[in-house]
Design a protein around this motif. Structure first.
Motif, PDB file in Angstrom:
ATOM      1  N   LEU A 102       0.838  -1.193   0.000  1.00  0.00           N
ATOM      2  CA  LEU A 102       0.000   0.000   0.000  1.00  0.00           C
ATOM      3  C   LEU A 102       0.875   1.245   0.000  1.00  0.00           C
ATOM      4  O   LEU A 102       1.908   1.292   0.663  1.00  0.00           O
ATOM      5  N   TYR A 103       0.434   2.252  -0.748  1.00  0.00           N
ATOM      6  CA  TYR A 103       1.121   3.530  -0.814  1.00  0.00           C
ATOM      7  C   TYR A 103       0.125   4.646  -0.579  1.00  0.00           C
ATOM      8  O   TYR A 103      -1.032   4.554  -0.983  1.00  0.00           O
ATOM      9  N   ALA A 104       0.583   5.732   0.041  1.00  0.00           N
ATOM     10  CA  ALA A 104      -0.202   6.959   0.141  1.00  0.00           C
ATOM     11  C   ALA A 104       0.368   7.948  -0.860  1.00  0.00           C
ATOM     12  O   ALA A 104       1.587   8.093  -0.965  1.00  0.00           O
ATOM     13  N   ILE A 105      -0.497   8.590  -1.601  1.00  0.00           N
ATOM     14  CA  ILE A 105      -0.110   9.690  -2.479  1.00  0.00           C
ATOM     15  C   ILE A 105      -0.684  10.944  -1.830  1.00  0.00           C
ATOM     16  O   ILE A 105      -1.904  11.131  -1.792  1.00  0.00           O
ATOM     17  N   LEU A 106       0.200  11.781  -1.286  1.00  0.00           N
ATOM     18  CA  LEU A 106      -0.212  12.988  -0.591  1.00  0.00           C
ATOM     19  C   LEU A 106      -0.161  14.148  -1.571  1.00  0.00           C
ATOM     20  O   LEU A 106       0.862  14.383  -2.206  1.00  0.00           O
ATOM     21  N   CYS A 107      -1.246  14.875  -1.701  1.00  0.00           N
ATOM     22  CA  CYS A 107      -1.385  15.926  -2.710  1.00  0.00           C
ATOM     23  C   CYS A 107      -1.120  17.300  -2.086  1.00  0.00           C
ATOM     24  O   CYS A 107      -1.862  17.730  -1.206  1.00  0.00           O
ATOM     25  N   TYR A 108      -0.079  17.965  -2.575  1.00  0.00           N
ATOM     26  CA  TYR A 108       0.281  19.288  -2.081  1.00  0.00           C
ATOM     27  C   TYR A 108       0.118  20.319  -3.179  1.00  0.00           C
ATOM     28  O   TYR A 108       0.412  20.053  -4.345  1.00  0.00           O
ATOM     29  N   ASN A 109      -0.324  21.508  -2.800  1.00  0.00           N
ATOM     30  CA  ASN A 109      -0.417  22.622  -3.729  1.00  0.00           C
ATOM     31  C   ASN A 109      -0.617  23.888  -2.917  1.00  0.00           C
ATOM     32  O   ASN A 109      -0.812  23.830  -1.696  1.00  0.00           O
ATOM     33  N   ASP A 110      -0.590  25.015  -3.581  1.00  0.00           N
ATOM     34  CA  ASP A 110      -0.862  26.297  -2.945  1.00  0.00           C
ATOM     35  C   ASP A 110      -2.374  26.370  -2.707  1.00  0.00           C
ATOM     36  O   ASP A 110      -3.154  26.512  -3.650  1.00  0.00           O
ATOM     37  N   GLU A 111      -2.749  26.245  -1.471  1.00  0.00           N
ATOM     38  CA  GLU A 111      -4.166  26.175  -1.117  1.00  0.00           C
ATOM     39  C   GLU A 111      -4.948  27.388  -1.620  1.00  0.00           C
ATOM     40  O   GLU A 111      -6.048  27.244  -2.163  1.00  0.00           O
ATOM     41  N   ALA A 112      -4.401  28.576  -1.470  1.00  0.00           N
ATOM     42  CA  ALA A 112      -5.110  29.784  -1.898  1.00  0.00           C
ATOM     43  C   ALA A 112      -5.339  29.764  -3.406  1.00  0.00           C
ATOM     44  O   ALA A 112      -6.415  30.145  -3.884  1.00  0.00           O
ATOM     45  N   ALA A 113      -4.348  29.314  -4.160  1.00  0.00           N
ATOM     46  CA  ALA A 113      -4.485  29.252  -5.615  1.00  0.00           C
ATOM     47  C   ALA A 113      -5.559  28.240  -6.017  1.00  0.00           C
ATOM     48  O   ALA A 113      -6.393  28.515  -6.882  1.00  0.00           O
TER      49      ALA A 113
END
Length: 124
Positions: A2-13
């Protein structure tokens, strides 16, 4: 594994995307997710509420301290995650690459998961 793919980005954008952009991004991701789900390899998927809704429980000497907000030192925030089953890191990288689609920014962090539920069989 099992793998987790954690999604990051500029929240405000991301929160400021026009409706059409939001629908295009999520529509693309649904198509990719459906392919993995059909193979029985898609686990939990969640989009997190904005960091303004977060609470942090910080541990140290003495009693835990409850703080409003995530207090992460980063320009990108954790916006959501996927749990997938893959036979190799290459397989999950390929899925994450396809999942990302046409977004120009952000990142996916991939981590193997170590599930801790003694005596309980794992099922996706």
């Amino acid at each position: 594994m099992l793998y987790a793919i954690l999604c990051y980005n500029d929240e405000a954008a991301v929160e400021a995307w026009p409706r059409e952009t939001e629908e295009a991004v999520l529509g693309h991701r649904m198509k990719v997710q459906e392919k993995l789900a059909a193979k029985g390899k898609l686990g939990a998927v969640a989009r997190l509420m904005p960091t303004t809704a977060a609470t942090t429980l910080r541990f140290g000497a003495g009693e835990p301290v409850v703080l409003d907000g995530p207090f992460a030192e980063t320009k990108e925030q954790l916006l959501g995650f996927y749990v997938v089953e893959a036979d190799s890191l290459d397989e999950v990288i390929a899925f994450a690459t396809e999942l990302h689609g046409s977004e120009l920014r952000g990142s996916f962090e991939i981590r193997p998961l170590r599930v801790f539920r003694p005596g309980t069989p794992l099922s996706l």
